[in-house]
Every structure is written in C-alpha cells, then in structure tokens.
Design an enzyme around this catalytic site. Structure first.
Site, PDB file in Angstrom:
ATOM      1  CG  HIS A 230     -10.459 -18.732  -0.702  1.00 47.44           C
ATOM      2  ND1 HIS A 230     -10.798 -20.264  -0.893  1.00 47.44           N
ATOM      3  CD2 HIS A 230     -10.145 -18.330  -1.865  1.00 47.44           C
ATOM      4  CE1 HIS A 230     -10.515 -20.375  -1.972  1.00 47.44           C
ATOM      5  NE2 HIS A 230      -9.982 -19.394  -2.671  1.00 47.44           N
TER       6      HIS A 230
ATOM      7  CD  GLU B 237      -2.351   3.855  -0.892  1.00 42.37           C
ATOM      8  OE1 GLU B 237      -2.347   3.160   0.148  1.00 42.37           O
ATOM      9  OE2 GLU B 237      -2.464   5.059  -0.849  1.00 42.37           O
TER      10      GLU B 237
ATOM     11  CD1 TRP C  54      10.060  19.612   1.818  1.00 44.59           C
ATOM     12  CD2 TRP C  54      10.824  18.964  -0.100  1.00 44.59           C
ATOM     13  NE1 TRP C  54       9.799  18.452   1.563  1.00 44.59           N
ATOM     14  CE2 TRP C  54      10.212  17.801   0.366  1.00 44.59           C
ATOM     15  CE3 TRP C  54      11.510  18.756  -1.354  1.00 44.59           C
ATOM     16  CZ2 TRP C  54      10.290  16.556  -0.104  1.00 44.59           C
ATOM     17  CZ3 TRP C  54      11.381  17.410  -1.914  1.00 44.59           C
ATOM     18  CH2 TRP C  54      10.907  16.430  -1.185  1.00 44.59           C
TER      19      TRP C  54
ATOM     20  CD  GLU D 209      -5.280   7.345   4.954  1.00 41.67           C
ATOM     21  OE1 GLU D 209      -4.635   7.481   5.763  1.00 41.67           O
ATOM     22  OE2 GLU D 209      -4.885   7.182   3.844  1.00 41.67           O
TER      23      GLU D 209
ATOM     24  CG  ASN E 275      10.515  25.938  -6.373  1.00 44.52           C
ATOM     25  OD1 ASN E 275      10.733  24.946  -6.111  1.00 44.52           O
ATOM     26  ND2 ASN E 275       9.278  26.195  -7.092  1.00 44.52           N
ATOM     27  N   GLY E 276      13.438  24.631  -7.580  1.00 46.72           N
ATOM     28  CA  GLY E 276      13.705  23.478  -8.824  1.00 46.72           C
ATOM     29  C   GLY E 276      14.897  22.782  -8.504  1.00 46.72           C
TER      30      GLY E 276
ATOM     31  NE  ARG F 144       6.193  26.674  -3.563  1.00 49.43           N
ATOM     32  CZ  ARG F 144       5.554  25.905  -4.663  1.00 49.43           C
ATOM     33  NH1 ARG F 144       4.276  26.237  -4.905  1.00 49.43           N
ATOM     34  NH2 ARG F 144       6.426  25.698  -5.569  1.00 49.43           N
TER      35      ARG F 144
ATOM     36  CB  CYS G 226      12.080  26.066  -2.316  1.00 49.12           C
ATOM     37  SG  CYS G 226      12.956  24.735  -2.151  1.00 49.12           S
TER      38      CYS G 226
ATOM     39  CE  LYS H 275      -4.598   7.148   1.057  1.00 46.39           C
ATOM     40  NZ  LYS H 275      -3.259   6.979   0.868  1.00 46.39           N
TER      41      LYS H 275
ATOM     42  CE  LYS I  81       2.049  13.431   4.501  1.00 47.51           C
ATOM     43  NZ  LYS I  81       1.223  12.496   3.753  1.00 47.51           N
TER      44      LYS I  81
HETATM   45  C1  F6R Z   1      -1.777   6.452   4.492  1.00 46.37           C
HETATM   46  C2  F6R Z   1      -0.441   7.012   5.097  1.00 46.37           C
HETATM   47  C3  F6R Z   1       0.422   6.189   5.975  1.00 46.37           C
HETATM   48  C4  F6R Z   1       1.749   6.249   5.823  1.00 46.37           C
HETATM   49  C5  F6R Z   1       2.404   5.545   6.889  1.00 46.37           C
HETATM   50  C6  F6R Z   1       3.936   5.495   6.822  1.00 46.37           C
HETATM   51  O1  F6R Z   1      -2.259   7.394   3.741  1.00 46.37           O
HETATM   52  O2  F6R Z   1      -0.059   8.046   4.805  1.00 46.37           O
HETATM   53  O3  F6R Z   1      -0.283   4.900   6.006  1.00 46.37           O
HETATM   54  O4  F6R Z   1       1.951   5.666   4.589  1.00 46.37           O
HETATM   55  O5  F6R Z   1       2.231   6.016   8.180  1.00 46.37           O
HETATM   56  O6  F6R Z   1       4.513   6.582   6.708  1.00 46.37           O
HETATM   57  P1  F6R Z   1       5.911   6.841   6.039  1.00 46.37           P
HETATM   58  O7  F6R Z   1       5.678   6.602   4.495  1.00 46.37           O
HETATM   59  O8  F6R Z   1       5.958   8.315   5.863  1.00 46.37           O
HETATM   60  O9  F6R Z   1       6.842   6.088   6.673  1.00 46.37           O
END
Ligand code: F6R
Length: 614
Positions: free
Chosen positions: A510, A487, A74, A494, A100-101, A27, A2, A491, A609
């Site tokens: 293979h 992963e 949050w 993307e 906050n906490g 936040r 928060c 990263k 996001k």
């Molecule tokens: C990659 C990334 C996405 C999410 C995916 C699922 O860095 O952030 O691949 O992992 O869109 O999102 P959530 O976890 O919000 O269901």
C-alpha cells in the site's frame, strides 16, 4: 545490579575501594557505601547517589584502615536512600556485608528472624544475610567462614557477597552464586575482591574467578582458601588478566550496547526469576497482585510508552489479547496526553519505561490518574519517578542499561508482559492448562535459545558488512513480529543514521513497495507460524522488484532459504515468544552496521538515555 569491591592487606583500603567503586559505577549509582576496619572499630559510611557523594562525606570522617568493603547500588528491594545502602551491619555493629544479587526468599527468612527478636533497619533483601551470619555465629559457635556457609544454605537466589568482621581483622569472607566475583591476589600477601576485574587490574593481574556456590576466605596469615557450600575444599585456579582497563569497564566488550545485547540470556532469566515455576506450573507477578482482580475484570487496558518501550507495549497487545482475551489499546504517551482521551475510574493504564523518568510517559500517567484510572508501571530503574507515582507495578530487573539504544530492557519488558498475559489467561481460563504449561516451559528455555543466537554473531557481522552503506532499509513482520520490525528499524536508524522503516509485511504493497529497488535491504521476520505463507508471498513481492531480502527464519526452514539473499536461523519456539528471539539478530545487525560506519554506538548523536523533557 550492583558493584562490590573489597581489600585486605598492608595498604590503606579506602583509596583502593573508592577508586574501585568509581570504576564499577556503571553497574549502578543509586547509592554507595563503605565499611573500614581500623584498630578494632568498624566504620560504616553510606550515601544515596553517586560514589562522589560518598567520598565527599567519608573524607570528613575517619577513613583509616587496612581492610574494608565497598558497594555501589542499583536498587532492587527498597528505595535508593542512605538506610537501604550497603553495607548492612549486624545489630551489635560487629559484622558488615555487601551484596550484589537478589535473595528471593528473604521475606520468610526476615519474618522468622523478627520472630526471634532481630530488628531490621532497611527494606532490602540483603539485610537478612547479615543477621543470618550473626545468628549462626551465636547459635552454632562456629568461625566466621563457617557462619557464612551455614547462612547461605538458607538462601535462595543470586548473590555475590563480601563479609567483614571486627572479630576477624585478618580475614574477609566472600561467596558467589549467579552474580560475579573475582579475587585478586596482590604481590604483598594482600587481596582484592570485586564484581569484575576493573578495580583490581591496576594492582595485580593474578586473579581467581569464583564459581557458583564457592566461598573464598582471604586471610593475611593463611592466604586464599576456597570451599564450596557443601564444605568441600576447591582448587583456586589463578588466571593472568590480559585485558586493558578501558575494556574491562565494559566487561570486556567494545561497547556497552554489545555487552548489553550479550547480557540478555541473564537479564531475561533475572526478569522471570521467582515469577515462573515450570515444575509447579505457575506464573506470578507479586508487584501487581493487589490489582489482579481489577485487571481480570477490566473491559480494556491502555498501555502507554515512548520509543522502544512503546514497541514492547505493542508486543504486549498481541500477547494479552490473544492469550487473556482482554482488549488492549496502545498509545504513544505524547499523543495520549494531548488528545483529550476518554478515560475513567474503570480503566487501567499501564506505563512501560526503562528509565522510569520519561517526561511524556509521566505526564500521561498523571493525566490518567487525575481522571480516576488505576495506573500501573513496568520499569527497569527501581525507585524512579514512574515507579513511585503508579499504584503498583513490576520491575523488569534487566540491570543498568548504559548504552543509549535500548536492548536488554526491551526483551525484559516483553518478558514481563508475557508473564502478565499468561497470568491473566490462566486466571481467566482463556487458555488450556496444556497450552499454559507448554508456553511457560518454552519461556524458561528462552535464555538458552537467546544464547544460541548470540553465538551466530560472526555470521551476522558478515551480513552487516554487505549492507553497511545502504541509504534506506525496510523491516517487515506480521502479528507480534510487526513490533519487532518497528524495533529493528528504530535500532538501525538511531545508531547508524540509516533511514529505516518498519511495516506490517502486508502493508508494504500500500505504499512502501515503491521504495524497493536493488539497493534496498529488506529485513523480514519470516518464522514459522500462522502467517508464514503470507510472509513468504510478501518476500516474493520484494524479490520480484529486485530488493535484497535478509530473513529471520526458524531453524530448519527450507522455503525462505531458497528465495532470500541471506537467512539468519533462530531456534523454534512458541509463536507468542518469537519476539524475544527475533529481536536479537536485528540488534546485532544494527550494532555492527553502526560500528562499521564509525558511529558512536553508545552515545548516538542527539539522543539521551533518559528523556526528561517533553
Ligand atoms: C531507543 C530508546 C528510546 C526509549 C524511549 C523511552 O533505543 O531507548 O526510544 O525507549 O526514550 O524511554 P524509557 O523506556 O526510559 O521510558
């Protein structure tokens, strides 16, 4: 997490606080609230949603007053709604608190206060604080700051708080432990308090950063006084702010992604806080305890997710199968729902999602539920759709993740799955007491080891500079380092738009080995453990074809060092916990490559996001 902000002085408090809350909105933006002291009246306004919802409402009310406190939430405990919003106010309406906490022991305190006649309006952990302060004022007949000090002595957990009281119109009392708090010293004898300097910088550059367990009393007649919880007076070290407003919004980092990468020592610790006790030797996940027996009896667990969260599921598969000896199937949510999966009421389906809003994951869960399965969720965003439709679940407590590329949410998911695997293994007796104790001890040490890796940032940046113009990249790993390789590749692709693929190291021969030439960087997780020698052989195969090797190795490694082009050492840990460490340098490499290529790190093209469309 928060954001908190407060003001006391000669100016109107409302505009300062509202602007401050907007700056702190990164936040958390589940709800916002404000308490303003005007001529002996404490006016409290709270609204679910963004700060703009609060200001739209507050501006139809009395917003006068020269002191006030504000909060952007949050949610952790309790749904994001008006009632659970901060500030929380004492029953007589005299005192308000923002926090906050997380107050970890709020449940027994709440029960005790209820037994003594206190009534609670919200589901939050925070509300106990205001009643504890009120109680100390009444029972102990002390002043406000002493009441705050006595109240905090009962509390276990993390807090940054500010307290306002009708009876102390010239004073605000603030305190912190594990959550940040800055005091700004204005030029007109006025004071600002906030989670970070963002809301303060346009008014003053003179700030004092409170230390853990310190209490700041800002008084219009007596100035700033700092004491600690043990009631010793402390010196206020005034610092000059040098940062620009823009940078402060990201906590001093150039990008949210970098900030979030660097937050991981804290976010991992927040994730296991209250769920792991090394001294007493236990692990617990309160949120799913009602389903624990079902989990222990399960023939199989099905884990569903998308993207990075799916990679966390794969790490979970290795952990749960190895430690708890329960069969785990990991599914892409989008595939699961359309292939007429065989599920029934004996199944347990666990969904992983940072946002808790991902449409495919939601739909897969709905399908599983309709077939009678038990559905559990592991989410970061409290009150999100997935957390609401599941039968039970565990939050990851990583704090808001603003950078579109997931970083700290991934390590928090892996932390929850590690706790789950350990809990089930312990209850089933599938690992020895000695091994259990040694893993939880190692898990407790992970935040500090992550910090040590973060300190290698400069060196990692130099490696990134060598490979920033690559067209393709390969990521290799074995065992639970295979999902880490996936992963790492995700990263890179993307945020830098370099084509990257993750593979189990042995699978390379293979097919993907055809890609190897002197141009391609091959990132290999080659830490000490069961398949170390095999991975070394895979590295040799790449080198024989002139590929470039960037290896993540255990500190002190000599064998890989001799053959790799670059090595990044990570601290030694239990083999099951390697994903939590090996992920960090790969995040930093992708970040730096993206920056060097001039890409939009925090908002990569074509992405969002929270993916709420199928
Ligand atoms: C990659 C990334 C996405 C999410 C995916 C699922 O860095 O952030 O691949 O992992 O869109 O999102 P959530 O976890 O919000 O269901």
């Amino acid at each position: 997490m928060c954001g908190i902000v407060a003001y006391i002085g000669k100016k109107e408090a409302y505009p300062i606080i509202i602007k401050g809350l907007q700056r702190l909105e990164y936040r958390g933006y589940d709800s916002a609230g404000i308490a303003l002291l005007d001529n002996g009246e404490l006016n409290v306004y709270k609204k679910q949603g963004k700060v703009s919802m609060l200001s739209n409402y507050a501006e139809t009310q009395n917003t006068k007053g020269n002191s006030g406190i504000g909060h952007t939430r949050w949610a952790t405990h309790g749904l994001p709604n008006d009632v659970n919003s901060h500030p929380h106010t004492s029953t007589n309406g005299d005192i308000s608190v923002i926090h906050n906490g997380i107050i970890e022991n709020y449940a027994p305190i709440k029960a005790e206060l209820i037994s003594r006649g206190y009534t609670f309006q919200s589901e939050t952990d925070t509300e106990v604080l205001v009643h504890l302060i009120d109680d100390a004022l009444k029972q102990e007949k002390v002043n406000l700051s002493e009441a705050v000090r006595l109240a905090l002595q009962n509390v276990v957990g993390a807090y940054a708080i500010v307290v306002i009281s009708k009876d102390y119109p010239n004073q605000l009392v603030a305190a912190r432990k594990s959550s940040p708090l800055v005091v700004g010293i204005g030029s007109e004898g006025d004071f600002y308090l906030a989670s970070d300097a963002t809301p303060i910088i346009e008014y003053t550059k003179q700030v004092v950063y409170l230390n853990d367990e310190e209490i700041a009393i800002v008084d219009l007649n007596e100035g700033l006084k700092i004491i600690n919880i043990a009631n010793q007076e402390k010196t206020a070290y005034v610092q000059e702010l040098e940062m620009h407003l823009e940078a402060l919004e990201k906590g001093g980092y150039e990008h949210f992604m970098l900030k979030e990468i660097h937050e991981q020592p804290r976010s991992i610790r927040d994730c296991f806080r209250g769920r792991l006790n090394v001294e007493e030797g236990w692990v617990a996940l309160g949120g799913i305890k009602d389903y624990e027996q079902k989990l222990l009896n399960a023939q199989r667990l099905i884990m569903i997710a998308c993207g990075t969260s799916w990679h966390a599921c794969l790490v979970g598969e290795y952990l749960i199968e190895d430690l708890a000896r329960i069969n785990v199937e990991v599914e892409y949510a989008s595939e699961f729902r359309y292939r007429n999966p065989i599920i029934n009421e004996n199944d347990i389906v666990i969904a992983l999602s940072q946002s808790g809003e991902t449409a495919d994951t939601m739909a897969a869960l709905t399908l599983a539920k309709s077939k009678g399965a038990t559905i559990l969720g592991i989410c970061n965003v409290v009150g999100s759709s997935i957390s609401r439709i599941t039968d039970a679940g565990s939050y990851t407590h990583a704090g808001p993740e603003i950078g579109v590329a997931s970083t700290k949410a991934f390590t928090a998911q892996v932390t929850v799955l590690t706790l789950l695997a350990l809990r089930l293994a312990y209850k089933k007796g599938t690992i020895t007491r000695k091994k259990f104790q040694s893993i939880i001890q190692e898990l407790d040490a992970i935040p500090e080891k992550v910090q040590r890796i973060l300190e290698k940032d400069k060196m990692i940046e130099e490696i990134a500079a060598v490979y920033k113009d690559s067209k393709n990249a390969l990521y290799l790993g074995r065992g639970s380092s295979f999902p880490v390789a996936l992963e790492g590749a995700l990263k890179l692709k993307e945020i830098s738009y370099i084509h990257a693929e993750g593979y189990p190291a042995a699978e390379m021969k293979h097919g993907p080995i055809a890609l190897i030439d002197e141009e391609i960087p091959v990132f290999v997780i080659a830490t000490k453990g069961t398949s170390y020698e095999k991975v070394v052989s895979n590295i040799q195969e790449v080198k024989a074809r002139k590929g470039k090797i960037i290896a993540i190795v255990t500190e002190g490694d000599t064998q890989v060092k001799e053959i790799a082009d670059h090595v990044i050492e990570i601290p030694d840990t239990d083999e099951n916990l390697v994903p939590l460490l090996a992920t960090i340098p790969l995040q930093l490499l992708s970040y730096h490559i993206s920056v060097m290529r001039g890409c939009n790190v925090d908002q990569p093209r074509n992405l969002a996001k929270s993916v709420t469309v199928e």
